[in-house]
Design a protein around this motif. Structure first.
Motif, PDB file in Angstrom:
ATOM      1  N   GLU A 132       0.816  -1.216   0.000  1.00 39.06           N
ATOM      2  CA  GLU A 132       0.000   0.000   0.000  1.00 39.06           C
ATOM      3  C   GLU A 132       0.854   1.272   0.000  1.00 39.06           C
ATOM      4  O   GLU A 132       0.379   2.343  -0.387  1.00 39.06           O
ATOM      5  CB  GLU A 132      -0.965   0.003   1.200  1.00 39.06           C
ATOM      6  N   ILE A 133       2.128   1.161   0.428  1.00 43.13           N
ATOM      7  CA  ILE A 133       3.005   2.340   0.405  1.00 43.13           C
ATOM      8  C   ILE A 133       4.160   2.161  -0.588  1.00 43.13           C
ATOM      9  O   ILE A 133       5.130   2.913  -0.549  1.00 43.13           O
ATOM     10  CB  ILE A 133       3.555   2.666   1.808  1.00 43.13           C
ATOM     11  N   ALA A 134       4.020   1.189  -1.476  1.00 39.50           N
ATOM     12  CA  ALA A 134       5.110   0.914  -2.432  1.00 39.50           C
ATOM     13  C   ALA A 134       5.369   2.097  -3.350  1.00 39.50           C
ATOM     14  O   ALA A 134       6.497   2.307  -3.807  1.00 39.50           O
ATOM     15  CB  ALA A 134       4.778  -0.319  -3.259  1.00 39.50           C
ATOM     16  N   GLY A 135       4.346   2.912  -3.617  1.00 42.72           N
ATOM     17  CA  GLY A 135       4.501   3.996  -4.575  1.00 42.72           C
ATOM     18  C   GLY A 135       4.941   5.321  -3.990  1.00 42.72           C
ATOM     19  O   GLY A 135       5.152   6.275  -4.744  1.00 42.72           O
ATOM     20  N   ILE A 136       5.099   5.404  -2.682  1.00 39.35           N
ATOM     21  CA  ILE A 136       5.496   6.692  -2.095  1.00 39.35           C
ATOM     22  C   ILE A 136       7.025   6.819  -2.111  1.00 39.35           C
ATOM     23  O   ILE A 136       7.740   5.815  -2.100  1.00 39.35           O
ATOM     24  CB  ILE A 136       4.952   6.866  -0.665  1.00 39.35           C
ATOM     25  N   PRO A 137       7.532   8.031  -2.155  1.00 42.95           N
ATOM     26  CA  PRO A 137       8.987   8.214  -2.191  1.00 42.95           C
ATOM     27  C   PRO A 137       9.665   7.703  -0.923  1.00 42.95           C
ATOM     28  O   PRO A 137       9.098   7.744   0.168  1.00 42.95           O
ATOM     29  CB  PRO A 137       9.156   9.734  -2.328  1.00 42.95           C
ATOM     30  N   ARG A 138      10.893   7.231  -1.095  1.00 40.24           N
ATOM     31  CA  ARG A 138      11.769   6.898   0.022  1.00 40.24           C
ATOM     32  C   ARG A 138      12.743   8.057   0.181  1.00 40.24           C
ATOM     33  O   ARG A 138      13.272   8.573  -0.808  1.00 40.24           O
ATOM     34  CB  ARG A 138      12.555   5.624  -0.241  1.00 40.24           C
ATOM     35  N   VAL A 139      12.974   8.477   1.412  1.00 36.94           N
ATOM     36  CA  VAL A 139      13.924   9.553   1.678  1.00 36.94           C
ATOM     37  C   VAL A 139      14.890   9.113   2.761  1.00 36.94           C
ATOM     38  O   VAL A 139      14.615   8.191   3.535  1.00 36.94           O
ATOM     39  CB  VAL A 139      13.217  10.865   2.098  1.00 36.94           C
ATOM     40  N   MET A 140      16.035   9.795   2.838  1.00 37.51           N
ATOM     41  CA  MET A 140      17.041   9.420   3.824  1.00 37.51           C
ATOM     42  C   MET A 140      17.893  10.641   4.168  1.00 37.51           C
ATOM     43  O   MET A 140      17.860  11.657   3.475  1.00 37.51           O
ATOM     44  CB  MET A 140      17.942   8.310   3.290  1.00 37.51           C
ATOM     45  N   ILE A 141      18.632  10.516   5.252  1.00 35.86           N
ATOM     46  CA  ILE A 141      19.685  11.454   5.622  1.00 35.86           C
ATOM     47  C   ILE A 141      20.994  10.697   5.487  1.00 35.86           C
ATOM     48  O   ILE A 141      21.222   9.706   6.202  1.00 35.86           O
ATOM     49  CB  ILE A 141      19.519  11.965   7.061  1.00 35.86           C
ATOM     50  N   SER A 142      21.853  11.117   4.575  1.00 32.06           N
ATOM     51  CA  SER A 142      23.053  10.328   4.285  1.00 32.06           C
ATOM     52  C   SER A 142      24.298  10.818   5.016  1.00 32.06           C
ATOM     53  O   SER A 142      25.365  10.227   4.871  1.00 32.06           O
ATOM     54  CB  SER A 142      23.332  10.325   2.773  1.00 32.06           C
ATOM     55  N   ALA A 143      24.180  11.890   5.798  1.00 29.72           N
ATOM     56  CA  ALA A 143      25.362  12.402   6.504  1.00 29.72           C
ATOM     57  C   ALA A 143      25.866  11.356   7.491  1.00 29.72           C
ATOM     58  O   ALA A 143      25.077  10.693   8.169  1.00 29.72           O
ATOM     59  CB  ALA A 143      25.006  13.683   7.248  1.00 29.72           C
ATOM     60  N   PRO A 144      27.178  11.171   7.585  1.00 27.18           N
ATOM     61  CA  PRO A 144      27.719  10.194   8.533  1.00 27.18           C
ATOM     62  C   PRO A 144      27.438  10.585   9.970  1.00 27.18           C
ATOM     63  O   PRO A 144      27.362  11.761  10.309  1.00 27.18           O
ATOM     64  CB  PRO A 144      29.224  10.204   8.241  1.00 27.18           C
ATOM     65  N   ASN A 145      27.243   9.578  10.813  1.00 27.69           N
ATOM     66  CA  ASN A 145      27.006   9.793  12.234  1.00 27.69           C
ATOM     67  C   ASN A 145      28.360   9.830  12.943  1.00 27.69           C
ATOM     68  O   ASN A 145      29.017   8.800  13.101  1.00 27.69           O
ATOM     69  CB  ASN A 145      26.133   8.658  12.783  1.00 27.69           C
ATOM     70  N   LYS A 146      28.783  11.013  13.369  1.00 29.55           N
ATOM     71  CA  LYS A 146      30.105  11.177  13.973  1.00 29.55           C
ATOM     72  C   LYS A 146      30.068  11.171  15.499  1.00 29.55           C
ATOM     73  O   LYS A 146      31.033  11.552  16.153  1.00 29.55           O
ATOM     74  CB  LYS A 146      30.738  12.475  13.469  1.00 29.55           C
ATOM     75  N   SER A 147      28.957  10.730  16.078  1.00 29.71           N
ATOM     76  CA  SER A 147      28.847  10.688  17.530  1.00 29.71           C
ATOM     77  C   SER A 147      29.892   9.756  18.129  1.00 29.71           C
ATOM     78  O   SER A 147      30.168   8.683  17.581  1.00 29.71           O
ATOM     79  CB  SER A 147      27.447  10.221  17.947  1.00 29.71           C
ATOM     80  N   GLN A 148      30.451  10.158  19.247  1.00 33.35           N
ATOM     81  CA  GLN A 148      31.447   9.323  19.913  1.00 33.35           C
ATOM     82  C   GLN A 148      30.815   8.081  20.520  1.00 33.35           C
ATOM     83  O   GLN A 148      31.398   6.997  20.512  1.00 33.35           O
ATOM     84  CB  GLN A 148      32.154  10.130  21.009  1.00 33.35           C
ATOM     85  N   HIS A 149      29.608   8.231  21.063  1.00 34.27           N
ATOM     86  CA  HIS A 149      28.911   7.120  21.706  1.00 34.27           C
ATOM     87  C   HIS A 149      27.600   6.844  20.997  1.00 34.27           C
ATOM     88  O   HIS A 149      26.999   7.737  20.389  1.00 34.27           O
ATOM     89  CB  HIS A 149      28.627   7.438  23.181  1.00 34.27           C
ATOM     90  N   HIS A 150      27.153   5.604  21.088  1.00 30.34           N
ATOM     91  CA  HIS A 150      25.887   5.186  20.511  1.00 30.34           C
ATOM     92  C   HIS A 150      25.131   4.333  21.524  1.00 30.34           C
ATOM     93  O   HIS A 150      25.741   3.685  22.382  1.00 30.34           O
ATOM     94  CB  HIS A 150      26.104   4.368  19.231  1.00 30.34           C
ATOM     95  N   LEU A 151      23.811   4.325  21.408  1.00 31.93           N
ATOM     96  CA  LEU A 151      23.010   3.469  22.279  1.00 31.93           C
ATOM     97  C   LEU A 151      23.190   2.000  21.935  1.00 31.93           C
ATOM     98  O   LEU A 151      23.166   1.131  22.805  1.00 31.93           O
ATOM     99  CB  LEU A 151      21.527   3.848  22.172  1.00 31.93           C
ATOM    100  N   ARG A 152      23.350   1.729  20.650  1.00 32.43           N
ATOM    101  CA  ARG A 152      23.564   0.368  20.158  1.00 32.43           C
ATOM    102  C   ARG A 152      24.700   0.392  19.148  1.00 32.43           C
ATOM    103  O   ARG A 152      25.018   1.438  18.583  1.00 32.43           O
ATOM    104  CB  ARG A 152      22.301  -0.197  19.487  1.00 32.43           C
ATOM    105  N   ALA A 153      25.268  -0.762  18.893  1.00 32.93           N
ATOM    106  CA  ALA A 153      26.311  -0.856  17.877  1.00 32.93           C
ATOM    107  C   ALA A 153      25.710  -0.566  16.505  1.00 32.93           C
ATOM    108  O   ALA A 153      24.665  -1.109  16.144  1.00 32.93           O
ATOM    109  CB  ALA A 153      26.935  -2.246  17.893  1.00 32.93           C
ATOM    110  N   GLU A 154      26.341   0.324  15.740  1.00 34.83           N
ATOM    111  CA  GLU A 154      25.887   0.674  14.400  1.00 34.83           C
ATOM    112  C   GLU A 154      26.749  -0.051  13.374  1.00 34.83           C
ATOM    113  O   GLU A 154      27.965  -0.145  13.518  1.00 34.83           O
ATOM    114  CB  GLU A 154      25.970   2.184  14.172  1.00 34.83           C
ATOM    115  N   THR A 155      26.089  -0.559  12.319  1.00 34.62           N
ATOM    116  CA  THR A 155      26.805  -1.344  11.306  1.00 34.62           C
ATOM    117  C   THR A 155      27.297  -0.495  10.135  1.00 34.62           C
ATOM    118  O   THR A 155      28.095  -0.957   9.339  1.00 34.62           O
ATOM    119  CB  THR A 155      25.896  -2.460  10.770  1.00 34.62           C
ATOM    120  N   THR A 156      26.796   0.742  10.016  1.00 37.24           N
ATOM    121  CA  THR A 156      27.238   1.635   8.952  1.00 37.24           C
ATOM    122  C   THR A 156      27.568   2.994   9.555  1.00 37.24           C
ATOM    123  O   THR A 156      27.104   3.334  10.653  1.00 37.24           O
ATOM    124  CB  THR A 156      26.163   1.826   7.866  1.00 37.24           C
ATOM    125  N   GLU A 157      28.340   3.787   8.831  1.00 39.01           N
ATOM    126  CA  GLU A 157      28.710   5.095   9.364  1.00 39.01           C
ATOM    127  C   GLU A 157      27.536   6.059   9.386  1.00 39.01           C
ATOM    128  O   GLU A 157      27.569   7.082  10.077  1.00 39.01           O
ATOM    129  CB  GLU A 157      29.861   5.696   8.560  1.00 39.01           C
TER     130      GLU A 157
END
Length: 204
Positions: A132-157
């Motif tokens: 039902e939502i296949a036709g709506i646009p996908r958007v993202m924020i591509s800026a790298p996450n430069k935080s020193q700490h994270h709540l969980r381990a991140e697999t991509t920058e």
């Protein structure tokens, strides 16, 4: 990078899921916005103390949460596709566009962000298993996450906590007053979680 502990928080606050002496509920803002948030959260994510998406729902008045994965009946999102909103899925699919000022300028309607909340596998199912939502646009924020700490381990920058990513999106869609308030809330959640793990001192 801080790894998530396996042990569970004892007697957490039922609202923010932090230990009661670290509760941040009194710091959650109540924010008005043209942009609407629909958080599609996996049922298993509701029990995780590191979840941040629920804080966005508590902070944003123009928002709602829908739960998937908790019943045999498939979640239907078709009623979200209303003409008064420019509805998009906030997910870094291969065809996703950058959520930036140029994208916002293309349509005068307020934005409605459908945001999957869960681990990568759970979130990706919202992108692929909801025709039902296949036709709506996908958007993202591509800026790298430069935080020193994270709540969980991140697999991509680019990996971010859900509230952190929502704050970035609202920074674009609404400006620094709303986006900045959401980011401040995320930073407070992060600091208090790390304090509970003994990584940072407890707030006074």
């Amino acid at each position: 990078m801080i790894q998530q502990r396996k042990r569970k928080t004892k007697d957490p606050c039922p609202e923010c899921y932090l230990h009661r002496d670290l509760c941040l509920c009194s710091l959650i803002p109540r924010l008005e916005s043209r942009t609407r948030l629909c958080l599609v959260i996996h049922a298993k994510e509701l029990k995780r103390t590191t979840n941040t998406g629920r804080l966005a729902i508590k902070a944003l008045l123009n928002s709602e949460m829908r739960v998937r994965g908790d019943s045999r009946e498939a979640l239907d999102l078709s009623d979200l596709l209303v003409p008064e909103y420019r509805t998009v899925l906030f997910f870094p699919a291969e065809d996703a566009r950058e959520l930036d000022a140029e994208f916002m300028a293309e349509d005068p309607r307020p934005l409605q962000l459908i945001v999957p909340d869960g681990n990568w596998r759970q979130a990706s199912k919202v992108n692929t298993r909801h025709p039902e939502i296949a036709g709506i646009p996908r958007v993202m924020i591509s800026a790298p996450n430069k935080s020193q700490h994270h709540l969980r381990a991140e697999t991509t920058e680019e990996g971010m906590a859900t509230l952190q990513a929502i704050a970035q999106a609202f920074m674009v869609a609404e400006g620094p007053e709303v986006g900045g308030a959401l980011m401040d809330l995320y930073q407070e959640k992060l600091k208090r979680t790390l304090a509970g793990r003994g990584v940072l001192p407890k707030p006074t």
